[in-house]
Design a protein around this motif. Structure first.
Motif, PDB file in Angstrom:
ATOM      1  N   ALA A 129     112.604  37.610  52.724  1.00  0.00           N
ATOM      2  CA  ALA A 129     113.799  38.383  51.820  1.00  0.00           C
ATOM      3  C   ALA A 129     112.578  38.722  50.329  1.00  0.00           C
ATOM      4  O   ALA A 129     111.001  39.249  50.902  1.00  0.00           O
ATOM      5  CB  ALA A 129     114.219  36.638  51.352  1.00  0.00           C
ATOM      6  N   THR A 143     123.587  40.678  49.786  1.00  0.00           N
ATOM      7  CA  THR A 143     124.542  40.443  48.441  1.00  0.00           C
ATOM      8  C   THR A 143     123.551  39.028  47.947  1.00  0.00           C
ATOM      9  O   THR A 143     122.985  39.228  47.437  1.00  0.00           O
ATOM     10  CB  THR A 143     125.611  39.960  47.983  1.00  0.00           C
ATOM     11  OG1 THR A 143     126.136  39.287  48.605  1.00  0.00           O
ATOM     12  CG2 THR A 143     125.849  41.222  47.821  1.00  0.00           C
ATOM     13  N   SER A 144     122.661  38.283  49.216  1.00  0.00           N
ATOM     14  CA  SER A 144     122.269  37.577  48.803  1.00  0.00           C
ATOM     15  C   SER A 144     120.985  37.403  49.474  1.00  0.00           C
ATOM     16  O   SER A 144     119.652  37.872  49.547  1.00  0.00           O
ATOM     17  CB  SER A 144     122.215  36.232  50.859  1.00  0.00           C
ATOM     18  OG  SER A 144     122.141  34.355  49.795  1.00  0.00           O
ATOM     19  N   SER A 145     119.899  36.739  47.840  1.00  0.00           N
ATOM     20  CA  SER A 145     118.846  36.565  48.063  1.00  0.00           C
ATOM     21  C   SER A 145     118.351  35.858  48.925  1.00  0.00           C
ATOM     22  O   SER A 145     116.905  35.747  48.795  1.00  0.00           O
ATOM     23  CB  SER A 145     118.840  35.647  46.458  1.00  0.00           C
ATOM     24  OG  SER A 145     118.589  34.224  46.341  1.00  0.00           O
ATOM     25  N   LYS A 146     118.816  35.102  49.996  1.00  0.00           N
ATOM     26  CA  LYS A 146     117.970  34.057  51.143  1.00  0.00           C
ATOM     27  C   LYS A 146     118.202  35.146  52.880  1.00  0.00           C
ATOM     28  O   LYS A 146     118.566  34.143  53.192  1.00  0.00           O
ATOM     29  CB  LYS A 146     118.813  32.618  51.045  1.00  0.00           C
ATOM     30  CG  LYS A 146     118.519  31.675  49.513  1.00  0.00           C
ATOM     31  CD  LYS A 146     118.593  30.693  49.934  1.00  0.00           C
ATOM     32  CE  LYS A 146     117.828  29.538  48.555  1.00  0.00           C
ATOM     33  NZ  LYS A 146     118.678  28.064  48.991  1.00  0.00           N
TER      34      LYS A 146
END
Length: 231
Positions: A129, A143-146
């Motif tokens: 990430a 879109t997820s930061s994870k």
């Protein structure tokens, strides 16, 4: 999501067997540790030698039922003791180890390899990430930061010569060796410690939904050789 069966299965090649006997007679089990120590990972790897195994990297599912291990934790299973000196109170079991300051378990889809004869393990490239932060399975890739959506340009290695005194190394790949996801790593027994061959995989897997011709050509043409120079 329900956890899979809480066992690890293995076969000992020191035991003779035939194709006519019940296969369950030669399969042994190791009970897995509690979820907070050893949760279920996807796309991690296993480093092994003749004495222990180390579980490194991989994705966790998001859950409120368990606290995930810290970023610097890896899990080992000690089958036979291999310390600088024997420990009379040692027992075969799982054990939690700490990674060094410049390393994290937040990586996945790399090419993992164990070389038992050399007590070495290697992890080539993979995905991470942004900022080497926490990564999870099943999140939105775009879109997820994870989400593990950035290619790692690292070669991680571990020297497993002495149990609980493992030495970890984190080397940046040369500019002429592109990182990639889901490659394979092969150890070739040449020179003093051998050489590694990185084969296959996908360069820039974040682009595979709509790849250009150049990206397709890069992704199918890769095989690189590089010497082992830990540290």
């Amino acid at each position: 999501m329900a956890r899979p069966r809480p066992y690890m299965y293995y076969i000992s090649f020191n035991e003779s067997f035939s194709t006519t006997q019940n296969v369950s007679n030669i399969i042994h089990t190791i009970k897995l540790p509690p979820n907070d120590l050893g949760p279920n990972y996807y796309d991690g790897t296993m480093f092994t030698n003749d004495y222990e195994l180390l579980l490194f990297g991989g994705l966790l599912t998001i859950t409120d039922s368990n606290i995930p291990p810290d970023y610097n934790k890896v899990l080992s299973y000690e089958k036979y003791q291999h310390f600088a000196a024997d420990r009379p109170n040692w027992v075969e079991d799982w054990n939690s180890l700490n990674l060094p300051a410049n390393m994290t378990r937040y990586i996945t889809q790399g090419a993992g390899l164990g070389v038992p004869s050399e007590n070495l393990g290697f992890y080539f490239s993979g995905m991470r990430a942004a900022g080497w932060g926490d990564i999870n399975w099943g999140v939105n890739y775009a879109t997820s930061s994870k989400a593990a959506n950035i290619t790692a340009n690292t070669l991680i290695s571990v020297d497993m010569s002495t149990m609980r005194s493992e030495k970890w190394y984190n080397v940046t790949l040369p500019s002429n060796i592109p990182g990639r996801a889901n490659a394979e790593l092969v150890w070739v027994p040449v020179s003093t410690q051998g050489a590694l061959l990185a084969i296959g995989g996908v360069i820039n897997p974040e682009d595979t939904h709509y790849p250009t011709n150049q990206q397709l050509q890069q992704s199918v043409s890769g095989m690189w050789r590089f010497p082992l120079t830990p540290g």
